[in-house]
Design an enzyme around this catalytic site. Structure first.
Site, PDB file in Angstrom:
ATOM      1  N   HIS A   1       2.243   3.664  -8.913  1.00  0.00           N
ATOM      2  CA  HIS A   1       2.076   2.233  -9.227  1.00  0.00           C
ATOM      3  C   HIS A   1       3.287   1.717 -10.004  1.00  0.00           C
ATOM      4  CE1 HIS A   1      -1.819   2.482  -7.520  1.00  0.00           C
ATOM      5  NE2 HIS A   1      -2.392   3.123  -8.526  1.00  0.00           N
TER       6      HIS A   1
ATOM      7  N   LEU B   1      10.695 -20.830  -5.024  1.00  0.00           N
ATOM      8  CA  LEU B   1       9.787 -20.007  -4.221  1.00  0.00           C
ATOM      9  C   LEU B   1       8.467 -20.005  -4.966  1.00  0.00           C
ATOM     10  CD1 LEU B   1       9.380 -17.426  -2.087  1.00  0.00           C
ATOM     11  CD2 LEU B   1       9.690 -16.108  -4.160  1.00  0.00           C
TER      12      LEU B   1
ATOM     13  N   ASP C   1       0.830  -1.209   0.000  1.00  0.00           N
ATOM     14  CA  ASP C   1       0.000   0.000   0.000  1.00  0.00           C
ATOM     15  C   ASP C   1       0.867   1.262   0.000  1.00  0.00           C
ATOM     16  OD1 ASP C   1      -2.349   1.411  -0.015  1.00  0.00           O
ATOM     17  OD2 ASP C   1      -2.764   1.178   2.129  1.00  0.00           O
TER      18      ASP C   1
HETATM   19  C1  IPE Z   1      -5.487  -2.698  -0.321  1.00  0.00           C
HETATM   20  O1  IPE Z   1      -5.135  -1.348  -0.420  1.00  0.00           O
HETATM   21  C2  IPE Z   1      -5.375  -3.365  -1.650  1.00  0.00           C
HETATM   22  C3  IPE Z   1      -4.031  -3.493  -2.197  1.00  0.00           C
HETATM   23  C4  IPE Z   1      -2.911  -3.117  -1.638  1.00  0.00           C
HETATM   24  C5  IPE Z   1      -3.950  -4.132  -3.473  1.00  0.00           C
HETATM   25  P1  IPE Z   1      -6.243  -0.197  -0.551  1.00  0.00           P
HETATM   26  O2  IPE Z   1      -5.482   1.072  -0.643  1.00  0.00           O
HETATM   27  O3  IPE Z   1      -7.175  -0.503  -1.644  1.00  0.00           O
HETATM   28  O4  IPE Z   1      -6.991  -0.324   0.839  1.00  0.00           O
HETATM   29  P2  IPE Z   1      -7.973   0.698   1.563  1.00  0.00           P
HETATM   30  O5  IPE Z   1      -9.012   1.093   0.568  1.00  0.00           O
HETATM   31  O6  IPE Z   1      -7.156   1.871   2.014  1.00  0.00           O
HETATM   32  O7  IPE Z   1      -8.504  -0.074   2.724  1.00  0.00           O
HETATM   33  C1  IPE Z   2      -1.599   0.327  -3.378  1.00  0.00           C
HETATM   34  O1  IPE Z   2      -1.386   1.702  -3.358  1.00  0.00           O
HETATM   35  C2  IPE Z   2      -1.827  -0.192  -4.779  1.00  0.00           C
HETATM   36  C3  IPE Z   2      -3.214  -0.593  -5.058  1.00  0.00           C
HETATM   37  C4  IPE Z   2      -4.175  -0.617  -4.192  1.00  0.00           C
HETATM   38  C5  IPE Z   2      -3.510  -0.996  -6.419  1.00  0.00           C
HETATM   39  P1  IPE Z   2      -2.579   2.753  -3.324  1.00  0.00           P
HETATM   40  O2  IPE Z   2      -2.910   3.113  -4.718  1.00  0.00           O
HETATM   41  O3  IPE Z   2      -3.685   2.265  -2.489  1.00  0.00           O
HETATM   42  O4  IPE Z   2      -1.855   3.982  -2.612  1.00  0.00           O
HETATM   43  P2  IPE Z   2      -2.511   4.997  -1.578  1.00  0.00           P
HETATM   44  O5  IPE Z   2      -3.086   4.187  -0.462  1.00  0.00           O
HETATM   45  O6  IPE Z   2      -3.546   5.772  -2.322  1.00  0.00           O
HETATM   46  O7  IPE Z   2      -1.356   5.846  -1.127  1.00  0.00           O
HETATM   47 MG    MG Z   3      -4.113   2.450  -0.514  1.00  0.00          MG
END
Ligand code: IPE
Ligand code: IPE
Ligand code: MG
Length: 248
Positions: free
Chosen positions: A36, A130, A19
């Site tokens: 990303h 792995l 995240d």
């Molecule tokens: C969880 O992250 C999903 C992934 C890392 C793929 P999100 O950014 O979507 O989670 P929330 O919405 O903050 O809970």
């Molecule tokens: C995690 O990073 C990647 C996905 C959920 C696809 P985020 O896109 O959720 O990044 P934040 O939480 O907005 O910083």
């Molecule tokens: Mg996120």
């Protein structure tokens, strides 16, 4: 002090909620998509490190069932990124003996992506270094539903009776069937929640939360998580005394 054997101090199965890509980008005045893209390098590094450290399974949360609710442009760029990363990395993964497996609702994915996922799974099926599990279009609720549905089909066909539906049966029908339990769950970017990732599978996992944003997650961060895991006392409901070597 530490009465556990060395083998038990290294997790067999590590799962990561990657995240913080969006925040990483925003702090640099970049579009979310740049975050990303910047997250791909740390994926490669974590896979290599886990293989080197002798971890058996690494499960990565790449895209959740709920992430479909994001703006269309972000979703479509993420899908393109998955396709590109897969095409670029799959040969190297194979050469390094890594088995790749994908979990999630494929009915939501494009035909192109589904066929690439299946091809990568076929190519690497016999590898043993792995197992890399990538969760795409995955949700813990979806996983329970697909397991329940698969079991219902077996029952309806007379191959299982309702009495056969026990913990073992559900365990055998989850997306992660056949893999060791998740020992350690890591979540980056300072959020303390599961966000509908593995539910059944996290019943007795150790949880490690770090403020580090995923694009900045490096070798030292993973080592820190492994170190934290080493210091945990896992009891699985028993007492400390019962957990002493030789008694369990
Ligand atoms: C969880 O992250 C999903 C992934 C890392 C793929 P999100 O950014 O979507 O989670 P929330 O919405 O903050 O809970
Ligand atoms: C995690 O990073 C990647 C996905 C959920 C696809 P985020 O896109 O959720 O990044 P934040 O939480 O907005 O910083
Ligand atoms: Mg996120």
């Amino acid at each position: 002090m530490n009465h556990r054997t060395e083998a038990s101090t290294l997790p067999r199965h590590v799962a990561i909620i990657m995240d913080g890509n969006g925040r990483w980008a925003r702090r640099r005045g970049l579009p979310r998509h740049a975050g990303h893209r910047a997250g791909v390098g740390p994926v490669r590094a974590a896979v290599e490190q886990c293989a080197r450290r002798g971890i058996e399974v690494l499960t990565l949360f790449a895209f959740s069932s709920e992430n479909w609710k994001r703006p269309r442009d972000e979703v479509s760029k993420l899908m393109t990124l998955f396709l590109e990363a897969l095409d670029r990395e799959v040969d190297a993964l194979h050469e390094n003996g890594i088995r790749v497996r994908f979990i999630g609702d494929r009915s939501q994915l494009s035909h192109a992506l589904v066929s690439r996922l299946a091809a990568a799974e076929r190519l690497t099926a016999d590898n043993e270094a792995l197992t890399l599990v990538v969760a795409v279009s995955y949700g813990g609720h979806w996983d329970m539903v697909q397991a329940a549905r698969a079991i219902a089909v077996e029952v309806a066909a007379g191959r299982l009776s309702p009495d056969d539906v026990d913990e073992q049966c559900i365990t055998a029908h989850r997306a992660l069937a056949g893999l060791p339990p998740v020992d350690l769950l890591i979540r980056t970017a300072g959020e303390w929640r599961i966000s509908n990732f593995l539910l059944w599978d996290l019943a007795y996992s150790e949880l490690h939360f770090t403020d580090r944003l995923w694009p900045e997650f490096g070798e030292a961060d993973l080592e820190l998580a492994l170190e934290a895991y080493r210091s945990r006392r896992r009891r699985f409901g028993r007492t400390d005394e019962q957990m002493k070597v030789g008694e369990c």
